[in-house]
Design a protein around this motif. Structure first.
Motif, mmCIF file in Angstrom:
data_model
loop_
_atom_site.group_PDB
_atom_site.id
_atom_site.type_symbol
_atom_site.label_atom_id
_atom_site.label_comp_id
_atom_site.label_asym_id
_atom_site.label_seq_id
_atom_site.Cartn_x
_atom_site.Cartn_y
_atom_site.Cartn_z
ATOM 1 N N SER A 452 -7.474 6.485 -10.658
ATOM 2 C CA SER A 452 -8.549 6.146 -10.816
ATOM 3 C C SER A 452 -9.074 4.992 -11.700
ATOM 4 O O SER A 452 -9.872 4.068 -11.513
ATOM 5 N N GLN A 453 -8.092 4.866 -12.802
ATOM 6 C CA GLN A 453 -8.196 3.759 -13.785
ATOM 7 C C GLN A 453 -7.768 2.419 -12.859
ATOM 8 O O GLN A 453 -8.427 1.529 -12.993
ATOM 9 N N LEU A 454 -6.968 2.388 -12.205
ATOM 10 C CA LEU A 454 -6.574 0.966 -11.552
ATOM 11 C C LEU A 454 -7.532 0.859 -10.282
ATOM 12 O O LEU A 454 -7.782 -0.101 -10.231
ATOM 13 N N ALA A 455 -8.017 1.858 -9.679
ATOM 14 C CA ALA A 455 -9.023 1.489 -8.729
ATOM 15 C C ALA A 455 -10.250 1.055 -9.240
ATOM 16 O O ALA A 455 -11.006 0.046 -8.507
ATOM 17 N N SER A 456 -10.903 1.416 -10.475
ATOM 18 C CA SER A 456 -11.834 0.820 -11.099
ATOM 19 C C SER A 456 -11.880 -0.730 -11.410
ATOM 20 O O SER A 456 -12.638 -1.568 -11.517
ATOM 21 N N ARG A 457 -10.387 -1.017 -11.453
ATOM 22 C CA ARG A 457 -10.307 -2.436 -11.791
ATOM 23 C C ARG A 457 -9.723 -3.292 -10.574
ATOM 24 O O ARG A 457 -9.345 -4.409 -10.554
ATOM 25 N N GLY A 458 -9.874 -2.630 -9.238
ATOM 26 C CA GLY A 458 -9.621 -3.437 -8.041
ATOM 27 C C GLY A 458 -8.135 -3.558 -7.924
ATOM 28 O O GLY A 458 -7.816 -4.223 -7.090
ATOM 29 N N ILE A 459 -7.343 -2.664 -8.465
ATOM 30 C CA ILE A 459 -5.714 -2.643 -8.395
ATOM 31 C C ILE A 459 -5.453 -1.494 -7.381
ATOM 32 O O ILE A 459 -5.691 -0.233 -7.685
ATOM 33 N N GLN A 460 -4.879 -1.630 -6.220
ATOM 34 C CA GLN A 460 -4.215 -0.623 -5.304
ATOM 35 C C GLN A 460 -3.023 0.189 -6.184
ATOM 36 O O GLN A 460 -2.319 -0.437 -6.777
ATOM 37 N N TRP A 461 -2.975 1.367 -5.879
ATOM 38 C CA TRP A 461 -2.066 2.306 -6.366
ATOM 39 C C TRP A 461 -1.322 2.681 -4.893
ATOM 40 O O TRP A 461 -1.807 3.250 -4.188
ATOM 41 N N ARG A 462 0.171 2.338 -5.070
ATOM 42 C CA ARG A 462 1.141 2.613 -3.995
ATOM 43 C C ARG A 462 2.063 3.401 -4.409
ATOM 44 O O ARG A 462 2.508 3.467 -5.470
ATOM 45 N N THR A 463 2.636 3.999 -3.314
ATOM 46 C CA THR A 463 3.774 4.954 -3.705
ATOM 47 C C THR A 463 4.614 5.057 -2.553
ATOM 48 O O THR A 463 4.295 4.727 -1.333
ATOM 49 N N GLU A 464 5.878 5.184 -2.725
ATOM 50 C CA GLU A 464 6.909 5.277 -1.814
ATOM 51 C C GLU A 464 8.029 6.181 -2.298
ATOM 52 O O GLU A 464 8.838 5.893 -3.133
ATOM 53 N N TYR A 465 8.042 7.373 -1.779
ATOM 54 C CA TYR A 465 8.684 8.536 -2.064
ATOM 55 C C TYR A 465 10.009 8.764 -0.970
ATOM 56 O O TYR A 465 9.540 8.992 0.199
ATOM 57 N N ASN A 466 11.092 9.030 -1.417
ATOM 58 C CA ASN A 466 12.358 9.406 -0.731
ATOM 59 C C ASN A 466 13.066 10.399 -1.211
ATOM 60 O O ASN A 466 14.006 10.289 -1.754
ATOM 61 N N PHE A 467 12.455 11.799 -1.524
ATOM 62 C CA PHE A 467 13.338 12.915 -2.091
ATOM 63 C C PHE A 467 12.709 13.947 -1.444
ATOM 64 O O PHE A 467 11.412 14.056 -0.974
ATOM 65 N N ASN A 468 13.570 15.150 -1.759
ATOM 66 C CA ASN A 468 13.026 16.318 -1.194
ATOM 67 C C ASN A 468 11.915 16.845 -1.979
ATOM 68 O O ASN A 468 11.915 16.961 -3.330
ATOM 69 N N HIS A 469 10.909 17.245 -1.382
ATOM 70 C CA HIS A 469 9.426 17.674 -1.991
ATOM 71 C C HIS A 469 9.633 18.947 -2.721
ATOM 72 O O HIS A 469 8.886 19.312 -3.663
ATOM 73 N N SER A 470 10.489 19.830 -2.422
ATOM 74 C CA SER A 470 10.878 20.931 -3.423
ATOM 75 C C SER A 470 11.803 20.796 -4.375
ATOM 76 O O SER A 470 12.289 21.680 -5.069
#
Length: 892
Positions: A452-470
């Protein structure tokens, strides 16, 4: 044939003598070189102590001046500073030359300079790296001196207690320590090489001496057979042996002295006695003779070192002995000794100095830990008061100021935590406390912190996960999150547009372990290739106009790197100037197979709390911290008793049932009786059943928790956030199914000194635009008079309900500020805007405390108007202020 043999023997003897002389001279040269190096070490250590002494004198005199306002201390500060800048720099330049290259006039100039090194004329030459460190130290040292001078000039003691001063002082000490270590390590390495060569020369000397002795014996035998005593050999032999840096003694087969050099007599303290023909027992004290016989009689050869008390003086003697046979086949015992007392004394002195340096380093770390604890305590009060202020009626400007106070408190707390972590890293005491947690849940929490802090400044938050979610890990969760948060926070600081991405990749995995790689990528300002190597240094911030916009100590990345490496991981960075950066770290971790851990296990939730009917005992020696805890509990309908120390806490529970209180909040560090002792007495001796929760600003490790697990339920670390406080105490009170308010507190929030808008008297104005289009700051009041003491009841409650105390302060306000309007007008006419603003500011704060809400508002408007400068028309603000002040004075 005999002449040829004698000539050959003579040539051999002379050659051996030359070799022996060369070896002896090399031994002397090596010894002198070692002494010179030791002198160089002492010079640098002396330089270190002189700088430290100068800084200490400047600091002490500055403090004395600021405390006493005595001009003699100020004069001493300037005398010390001027003496240093006028004399010491000359001497430091002079230090890099030999004594013979220095003019007599310069020696006389420096001789009486208090902080020069004119008495130290030994050659000193820094390497390029040492010169760089020394110049950095001088720059940092001058900065500290100038800060002290500025504090004296401005009579501002805060400059000497500010974090900036502490950081500058610690930086110059660190640089000098690093320079000293680098310099001494280099000299030690050089000394080791010299000692190695010296030993080779000494062994060569002994070997050549043996060979020379053998050739001399054979030659002497030949000469005796011809009845032609060679006096030249005797003179030559005596000259070499007597001038040997040590002593030689020859004993016959009956162990009686056959030959003794003067050096041997001097070292062994027998100069007044002729030992020839006597045994060691007849020559020395019994203790010394027993040591000599024990070390030399039972083996044909050997060497070693022994400490002897000779003439009430302790000497460290290196000895070497061996056995030869004379021309008749009789055994001769050769003793060679050398006095190493001076060398041993120098080494002992260096070890002592190193021990002192280590002691002061440990004292510094202890001071950092203690002062951090003391700073955390008032920060806790600040955060608590900020929370209470948020629930009061505030103008937009006040809300902004309050936000800055809270932000600054968080920054200060971060700095303190970084300094503590740095101290632990320096002492190799950074401990890890692994626990099981879900990787996905932790990452989601981190996302919530920034998205939310980054969104308020117009900065995108991106993720890229490659691991077992458990996937669940067994790591130090707190330190792991600290690294992630620090890296993302750094990316946020230096990114104004684009995106920030968190990528997690599984590099390898088996049944028990997993190797993960994390990457925080941004599209920020980037880092020049030449600056990348500086990133992970302590107190290092890259110098450019953009980094100056952001606060920091330069410790974050250094600490992160050490944390990752302590977890057997690795951290590195790739960056392009102007295009962004990618910070990587790889981390091996054990896998946790606990099925109870899930993605929701770690999600922070708010615990509803309504403590109606609950009672708590707050044990706190600091009044303001006690007030924070009590008011927080009162806001959720929990009644409180207080105690100022452990003794008072015991007395409070003495005549009450064992479960009288629902909860006891116990501060740890208190006078008279600390919290640990009080908790032990309450639980073990008095049988109190009430759970005890400790409040402390100190670091609490697993060992401390385990040690007090039977008396203390849990620890709340100060400073704490309000929601964390309620989450910690909620389990000890009944939980009602009701939503929490936005602040995380159940029920209606109380006020903190200023009523809410719903409690204001009818007709009270707002600082919004009025019907005439003028802002509140420029509005001339024409509405009906209001109660000048509209916040009186709340003010009395804040003073503990003591009406007499309130009336006393109101009367004092009247006596001190009745003519404030005239005074401010006079100051404005004299263009003394700073003093006028200060007076308005004082009246604003005091009127708010005493419930004079209209006067508080008009004082704030006047203060803000004064700040606009002499071109601004203050008549409306001054008239409003006078109207409200007159109303208050008339009502008293």
């Amino acid at each position: 044939m005999k002449k040829v043999n004698l000539s050959f023997m003579a040539v051999m003897i002379i050659s051996l003598v030359i070799i022996l002389i060369m070896n002896t001279m090399s031994v002397f040269a090596y010894r002198d070189e070692i002494l010179t190096i030791e002198s160089q070490k002492n010079n640098l250590l002396s330089l270190n102590m002189k700088y430290a002494s100068l800084l200490d004198k400047l600091y002490v005199n500055a403090l004395q001046f600021l405390e006493t306002n005595d001009e003699k201390y100020k004069s001493e500060v300037y005398n010390l500073r001027n003496s240093y800048f006028e004399n010491d720099n000359i001497s430091l330049e002079y230090r890099i030359f030999t004594g013979s290259q220095v003019s007599d006039s310069l020696k006389k100039t420096l001789l009486n300079a208090d902080f020069t090194l004119s008495s130290q004329t030994a050659y000193v030459q820094f390497t390029q790296e040492e010169q760089r460190l020394y110049l950095q130290f001088l720059k940092s040292f001058h900065m500290v001196v100038e800060r002290i001078t500025t504090a004296v000039n401005n009579r501002t003691g805060d400059l000497l207690t500010s974090p900036e001063y502490d950081n500058a002082s610690e930086l110059q000490a660190t640089l000098m320590s690093e320079l000293t270590k680098l310099y001494i390590d280099r000299l030690n390495e050089k000394t080791d090489h010299i000692i190695f060569r010296q030993r080779i020369a000494e062994y060569s000397l002994v070997g050549v001496s043996l060979i020379l002795l053998a050739f001399s014996t054979v030659t002497f035998y030949l000469i005796m057979r011809e009845n032609a005593f060679n006096s030249y050999f005797r003179k030559l032999y005596n000259t070499i042996v007597e001038n040997f840096d040590g002593g030689i003694a020859i004993l016959d087969k009956d162990y009686r002295f056959d030959y003794v050099t003067s050096g041997y007599k001097e070292i062994m303290g027998i100069s007044a006695i002729n030992p020839i023909g006597k045994t060691p027992r007849e020559t020395f004290d019994q203790q010394i003779s027993e040591i000599i016989e024990e070390r030399t009689m039972f083996e044909p050869s050997g060497e070693g070192q022994v400490d002897l008390f000779i003439g009430n003086k302790k000497k460290s003697i290196f000895y070497n002995y061996f056995t030869i046979e004379d021309e008749r086949g009789n055994s001769k015992y050769i003793h060679i000794i050398r006095d190493n007392t001076k060398t041993e004394d120098l080494q002992l002195q260096l070890r002592k100095q190193l021990k002192e340096i280590n002691f002061y380093s440990q004292a510094k770390d202890s001071f950092i830990a203690n002062i951090s604890h003391e700073i955390k305590t008032p920060i806790n009060a600040i955060l608590g008061m900020v929370h209470f202020l948020k629930s009061t009626r505030l103008s937009q400007n006040q809300k902004e100021l309050l936000r800055k106070i809270e932000t600054s408190s968080d920054i200060l707390l971060t700095i303190i935590s970084d300094v503590l972590d740095l101290s632990k890293i320096k002492n190799n005491s950074l401990s890890l406390y692994p626990s099981d947690f879900s990787l996905e849940s932790v990452i989601k929490n981190v996302e919530d912190m920034f998205s939310s802090q980054l969104a308020s400044r117009g900065i995108q938050w991106r993720t890229e996960y490659n691991f077992n979610h458990s996937l669940c890990l067994h790591l130090d969760k707190t330190r792991f999150v600290q690294v992630l948060v620090n890296l993302i926070n750094n990316a946020s600081k230096f990114t104004d547009s684009g995106y920030i991405k968190l990528a997690v990749e599984t590099l390898s995995e088996n049944d028990d372990t997993v190797l993960l790689q994390f990457c925080i990528e941004d599209t920020g300002i980037g880092i020049a290739e030449k600056d990348i190597s500086k990133l992970f240094r302590e107190f290092e911030q890259l110098e450019n106009h953009l980094t100056k916009q952001h606060q920091g100590t330069g410790l974050g990345l250094f600490i992160c790197k050490n944390i990752i490496e302590s977890m057997d991981g690795r951290m590195w960075v790739k960056s392009t100037k102007g295009q962004g950066s990618r910070f990587y770290f790889s981390l091996p971790a054990k896998k946790s197979l606990d099925p109870r851990l899930s993605a929701s296990a770690g999600v922070i939730s708010r615990i509803p709390l309504d403590g109606s009917g609950g009672k708590a005992l707050v044990v706190e020696d600091t009044d303001i911290n006690a007030e924070v805890a009590v008011r927080l509990l009162n806001e959720v309908n929990i009644t409180c008793d207080t105690a100022s120390d452990g003794i008072a806490a015991v007395q409070s529970c003495k005549d009450k049932p064992c479960d009288y209180y629902n909860l006891i909040l116990m501060d740890i560090h208190m006078p008279n009786m600390d919290g640990y002792t009080a908790a032990h007495i309450l639980k073990k001796e008095m049988g109190v059943k009430t759970p005890i929760v400790a409040l402390t600003a100190s670091d609490i490790n697993d060992q401390i928790r385990a040690e007090h697990a039977d008396t203390i339920e849990c620890f709340i670390l100060k400073p704490f956030k309000v929601e964390a406080f309620y989450n910690a105490v909620a389990p000890y009170f009944p939980i009602h199914e009701m939503p929490l308010s936005g602040s995380g507190i159940s029920g209606a929030m109380g006020t903190a000194g200023i009523p809410s808008s719903s409690e204001l008297p009818t007709g009270s104005s707002s600082p919004a635009m009025d019907s005439e289009g003028l802002s509140a700051g420029k509005r001339k009041r024409s509405d009906a008079p209001q109660d000048p003491f509209s916040g009186k009841d709340e003010a009395i409650r804040n003073m503990g309900g003591m009406r007499s105390i309130y009336d006393k302060h109101v009367q004092k306000f009247k006596d001190n500020y009745v003519k404030s309007t005239e005074h401010i007008s006079t100051l404005l006419e004299e263009k003394n805007y700073d003093e006028a603003r200060r007076l308005a500011h004082s009246i604003k704060g005091l009127s708010g405390t005493l419930g004079m809400l209209d006067l508080m508002e008009s004082s704030a408007e006047l203060e803000k108007a004064i700040l606009k400068g002499e071109t601004y028309d203050l008549r409306v603000e001054l008239e409003n202020f006078d109207q409200d002040l007159t109303a208050v004075i008339s009502a008293i």
